[in-house]
Scaffold this motif. Sequence first.
Motif, PDB file in Angstrom:
ATOM      1  N   TYR B  59       0.853  -1.201   0.000  1.00  0.00           N
ATOM      2  CA  TYR B  59       0.000   0.000   0.000  1.00  0.00           C
ATOM      3  C   TYR B  59       0.885   1.247   0.000  1.00  0.00           C
ATOM      4  O   TYR B  59       1.662   1.464   0.916  1.00  0.00           O
ATOM      5  CB  TYR B  59      -0.927  -0.008   1.217  1.00  0.00           C
ATOM      6  CG  TYR B  59      -2.118  -0.921   1.052  1.00  0.00           C
ATOM      7  CD1 TYR B  59      -3.337  -0.430   0.592  1.00  0.00           C
ATOM      8  CD2 TYR B  59      -2.017  -2.283   1.330  1.00  0.00           C
ATOM      9  CE1 TYR B  59      -4.430  -1.261   0.430  1.00  0.00           C
ATOM     10  CE2 TYR B  59      -3.103  -3.126   1.165  1.00  0.00           C
ATOM     11  CZ  TYR B  59      -4.313  -2.610   0.721  1.00  0.00           C
ATOM     12  OH  TYR B  59      -5.379  -3.437   0.560  1.00  0.00           O
ATOM     13  N   ILE B  84     -10.952   8.860   2.099  1.00  0.00           N
ATOM     14  CA  ILE B  84     -10.715   7.452   1.745  1.00  0.00           C
ATOM     15  C   ILE B  84      -9.496   7.361   0.839  1.00  0.00           C
ATOM     16  O   ILE B  84      -9.376   8.091  -0.143  1.00  0.00           O
ATOM     17  CB  ILE B  84     -11.957   6.849   1.049  1.00  0.00           C
ATOM     18  CG1 ILE B  84     -13.180   6.969   1.975  1.00  0.00           C
ATOM     19  CG2 ILE B  84     -11.710   5.388   0.676  1.00  0.00           C
ATOM     20  CD1 ILE B  84     -14.485   6.607   1.303  1.00  0.00           C
ATOM     21  N   GLN B  85      -8.597   6.468   1.191  1.00  0.00           N
ATOM     22  CA  GLN B  85      -7.418   6.236   0.366  1.00  0.00           C
ATOM     23  C   GLN B  85      -7.829   5.623  -0.976  1.00  0.00           C
ATOM     24  O   GLN B  85      -8.721   4.771  -1.016  1.00  0.00           O
ATOM     25  CB  GLN B  85      -6.474   5.261   1.082  1.00  0.00           C
ATOM     26  CG  GLN B  85      -5.809   5.825   2.314  1.00  0.00           C
ATOM     27  CD  GLN B  85      -4.662   6.745   1.977  1.00  0.00           C
ATOM     28  OE1 GLN B  85      -3.932   6.526   1.014  1.00  0.00           O
ATOM     29  NE2 GLN B  85      -4.507   7.796   2.761  1.00  0.00           N
ATOM     30  N   GLU B  87      -6.354   3.439  -2.605  1.00  0.00           N
ATOM     31  CA  GLU B  87      -6.104   1.998  -2.589  1.00  0.00           C
ATOM     32  C   GLU B  87      -7.172   1.203  -1.844  1.00  0.00           C
ATOM     33  O   GLU B  87      -7.235  -0.014  -1.976  1.00  0.00           O
ATOM     34  CB  GLU B  87      -4.728   1.717  -1.976  1.00  0.00           C
ATOM     35  CG  GLU B  87      -3.585   2.157  -2.865  1.00  0.00           C
ATOM     36  CD  GLU B  87      -2.270   2.198  -2.115  1.00  0.00           C
ATOM     37  OE1 GLU B  87      -2.203   2.907  -1.088  1.00  0.00           O
ATOM     38  OE2 GLU B  87      -1.322   1.535  -2.542  1.00  0.00           O
ATOM     39  N   ASN B  88      -8.001   1.883  -1.050  1.00  0.00           N
ATOM     40  CA  ASN B  88      -9.069   1.164  -0.359  1.00  0.00           C
ATOM     41  C   ASN B  88     -10.057   0.552  -1.354  1.00  0.00           C
ATOM     42  O   ASN B  88     -10.659  -0.479  -1.067  1.00  0.00           O
ATOM     43  CB  ASN B  88      -9.804   2.094   0.607  1.00  0.00           C
ATOM     44  CG  ASN B  88      -9.038   2.294   1.906  1.00  0.00           C
ATOM     45  OD1 ASN B  88      -7.934   1.799   2.056  1.00  0.00           O
ATOM     46  ND2 ASN B  88      -9.620   3.021   2.828  1.00  0.00           N
ATOM     47  N   CYS B  89     -10.257   1.197  -2.502  1.00  0.00           N
ATOM     48  CA  CYS B  89     -11.149   0.644  -3.530  1.00  0.00           C
ATOM     49  C   CYS B  89     -10.363   0.077  -4.714  1.00  0.00           C
ATOM     50  O   CYS B  89     -10.777  -0.904  -5.314  1.00  0.00           O
ATOM     51  CB  CYS B  89     -12.110   1.705  -4.038  1.00  0.00           C
ATOM     52  SG  CYS B  89     -13.098   2.467  -2.737  1.00  0.00           S
ATOM     53  N   PRO B  92      -4.087  -2.453  -3.537  1.00  0.00           N
ATOM     54  CA  PRO B  92      -2.719  -1.989  -3.283  1.00  0.00           C
ATOM     55  C   PRO B  92      -1.964  -1.681  -4.578  1.00  0.00           C
ATOM     56  O   PRO B  92      -2.009  -2.459  -5.532  1.00  0.00           O
ATOM     57  CB  PRO B  92      -2.074  -3.158  -2.532  1.00  0.00           C
ATOM     58  CG  PRO B  92      -2.964  -4.335  -2.761  1.00  0.00           C
ATOM     59  CD  PRO B  92      -4.331  -3.798  -2.996  1.00  0.00           C
ATOM     60  N   ASP B 106     -12.615  -2.426  -6.805  1.00  0.00           N
ATOM     61  CA  ASP B 106     -13.722  -3.047  -6.084  1.00  0.00           C
ATOM     62  C   ASP B 106     -14.945  -2.134  -6.173  1.00  0.00           C
ATOM     63  O   ASP B 106     -15.037  -1.127  -5.477  1.00  0.00           O
ATOM     64  CB  ASP B 106     -13.329  -3.266  -4.619  1.00  0.00           C
ATOM     65  CG  ASP B 106     -14.371  -4.099  -3.869  1.00  0.00           C
ATOM     66  OD1 ASP B 106     -15.469  -4.311  -4.413  1.00  0.00           O
ATOM     67  OD2 ASP B 106     -14.069  -4.539  -2.747  1.00  0.00           O
ATOM     68  N   GLN B 111     -18.660  -3.001  -0.787  1.00  0.00           N
ATOM     69  CA  GLN B 111     -17.625  -1.987  -0.563  1.00  0.00           C
ATOM     70  C   GLN B 111     -18.239  -0.674  -0.060  1.00  0.00           C
ATOM     71  O   GLN B 111     -17.690  -0.033   0.826  1.00  0.00           O
ATOM     72  CB  GLN B 111     -16.862  -1.779  -1.888  1.00  0.00           C
ATOM     73  CG  GLN B 111     -15.764  -0.761  -1.834  1.00  0.00           C
ATOM     74  CD  GLN B 111     -14.505  -1.276  -1.147  1.00  0.00           C
ATOM     75  OE1 GLN B 111     -14.511  -2.318  -0.505  1.00  0.00           O
ATOM     76  NE2 GLN B 111     -13.433  -0.542  -1.284  1.00  0.00           N
ATOM     77  N   LEU B 113     -21.324  -0.457   1.285  1.00  0.00           N
ATOM     78  CA  LEU B 113     -22.126  -0.729   2.473  1.00  0.00           C
ATOM     79  C   LEU B 113     -21.290  -0.788   3.742  1.00  0.00           C
ATOM     80  O   LEU B 113     -21.822  -0.710   4.848  1.00  0.00           O
ATOM     81  CB  LEU B 113     -22.911  -2.034   2.297  1.00  0.00           C
ATOM     82  CG  LEU B 113     -24.007  -1.993   1.226  1.00  0.00           C
ATOM     83  CD1 LEU B 113     -24.650  -3.363   1.078  1.00  0.00           C
ATOM     84  CD2 LEU B 113     -25.068  -0.954   1.549  1.00  0.00           C
ATOM     85  N   ARG B 114     -19.968  -0.931   3.595  1.00  0.00           N
ATOM     86  CA  ARG B 114     -19.084  -0.908   4.765  1.00  0.00           C
ATOM     87  C   ARG B 114     -19.395   0.301   5.648  1.00  0.00           C
ATOM     88  O   ARG B 114     -19.342   0.204   6.871  1.00  0.00           O
ATOM     89  CB  ARG B 114     -17.624  -0.786   4.324  1.00  0.00           C
ATOM     90  CG  ARG B 114     -17.039  -2.039   3.744  1.00  0.00           C
ATOM     91  CD  ARG B 114     -15.710  -1.698   3.084  1.00  0.00           C
ATOM     92  NE  ARG B 114     -15.087  -2.896   2.545  1.00  0.00           N
ATOM     93  CZ  ARG B 114     -14.269  -3.691   3.237  1.00  0.00           C
ATOM     94  NH1 ARG B 114     -13.961  -3.407   4.470  1.00  0.00           N
ATOM     95  NH2 ARG B 114     -13.760  -4.764   2.680  1.00  0.00           N
ATOM     96  N   CYS B 115     -19.656   1.431   4.997  1.00  0.00           N
ATOM     97  CA  CYS B 115     -19.963   2.643   5.760  1.00  0.00           C
ATOM     98  C   CYS B 115     -21.433   3.041   5.619  1.00  0.00           C
ATOM     99  O   CYS B 115     -22.024   3.580   6.546  1.00  0.00           O
ATOM    100  CB  CYS B 115     -19.112   3.814   5.279  1.00  0.00           C
ATOM    101  SG  CYS B 115     -17.349   3.582   5.504  1.00  0.00           S
TER     102      CYS B 115
END
Lengths: 260, 158
Positions: B59, B84-85, B87-89, B92, B106, B111, B113-115
Motif C-alpha cells: 500500500y 478514503i485512500q 487503494e481502499n477501492c 494496493p 472493487d 464496498q 455498504l461498509r460505511c
Amino acid sequence: MISRRDFIKYSLQGIAVIAVPLTAIEIINPSKLFASKGAKKIRWGFLVDTEKCVGCGFCVKACQNENEIPYDINASRTWVERYVLTKDGKVLADSPKAGRDGFITGRIELGQGKYQDIKNEDIEKAFFVPKLCNQCENPPCVQVCPVGATYQTEDGVVLVDRKWCIGCGYCIMACPYGVRFFHPVYHAAEKCNFCYHRITKGLKTACVQACPFGARLIGNINDPNDEVGRIIRTERVSVLKDEFGTKPQVYYRGLSKEVR
Amino acid sequence: MMKSHVWRPLYAVIGIVALILIARVFVVPEGFGVHERGYMYGWYNKADEGFWKKVTVKYKSSDYCKDCHSDKYSSIMQTPHAIIQCENCHGPAMDHPENPARLFIDKSRGQCLRCHSRLPYPTSDRAKIRGIDPDKHNPGIECAACHNPHKPSLEGLK
C-alpha cells in the motif's frame, strides 16, 4: 620459608584485592550508560479511538493484503469487534470474518451459523473496537517461547522468527489478547507486528493508512512531539487487561468496561 | 586406575557431546543468543529483524497516485470521500504501473455498504454517516450504477 615481612605484605595485598567491590570491576555497558543519560530510544505505540471507528473494516482488508494473510482462514493480525449492549443488560459482541468486509447488517453473529436480530430501539449503546497486537512491554508470548523464536526489538515491537518457530503454540496460548495464530502457509506463529517493514521506513502501518476516520494512530511515544505520545500523556486513555501486568502499548480512547 | 569398560562408554559420551557442540556452531545462527533484556525476554536471533524489515510495501498511499492521476485525485479531494485512500477501492498499488499494469477496482455493493449501510448506533460515529437499508434500497444493484464514488453527493447521480 616466608619471612615475617613478606607474610604481612602479601596478607595486606590479598585483603585489599578481596575488598574491591564487584561493581568496581564491572565492565561498562555502553547501551546502559546511554540509557541512563536520558537519551530515549524509539518506542512504537498505538492509539485506537473507539468513538471514531465506524466498523468499515478497511483496516483489516489492508492489513490482510499487506501482510499476505489468506482470506479464507478464520484469523487475522487485526480485527474489528462490534459490541451491542441492550437495554435489558445483555452484552453481545461479534467480529464476522474479523470485520474484513465491514458490518453491513444489524444482525449479530453468534457463531456456529447462528445470528441474532436486535431491534434498534432495544440498543442502549453500541460501538466498534479495533484490536491488534499490544506489543506489550512485558510480552508473555516471548517469555514462554521455548526456542527463542519470538522476540521484542529494541523499539518495542514483538516479532516472530519464522525459520526458528517450531509451531508448539505456547505463545498462542500465552497471549491474553488472543492476537496470535498459525500462518497456514508459513507454518509458524503469526501476529501483528505494527507493519515493521513500514514503520522502520517512516511509513504508517497499513491499517492506520487505510483508516478514513483517524480511528487508528501509530507513533514513537518517546518523541515529545509525537501526537500519539502527547495524547497518551495528556488525555484519558486506557489499555486492555491492565491487570495482567503485560504493560500493553496499544492505548484506547472511549473504551467501555464490557470490552475484553 | 579405572578399567577400560568404564573408559569406553565415557569416550562415547564425550564424543557425542563434542559432536553436538560442533553441530551447534553450524546450526545456530550467528546473531542467536541472549540480548539486551536478558534470558527471559531477550533470547533470540537478532539477524531476523532484517527479514521483517525487508517485507514488500504494497500500500503506497494516495500520494503515490496523485501525480499521474491528478485529475481524479483533485476531484475526489473536493468531496467527503477525500478521507478514503485510493487503494481502499483500487487495491494496493505495489509497483503500478509496472507491476501490476492494471489495478482491480472493487465496485461491489459491499464496498459501499461498509460505511453506508445504516446502523444507528449510539456512542459510535457510524450513526453520523448517511446510510441506507441494503435490503430495501435497490437490492442486488451495484451502487456505482447510479452513484459516482468520486462524486458522492446526490447531485453527482448518473
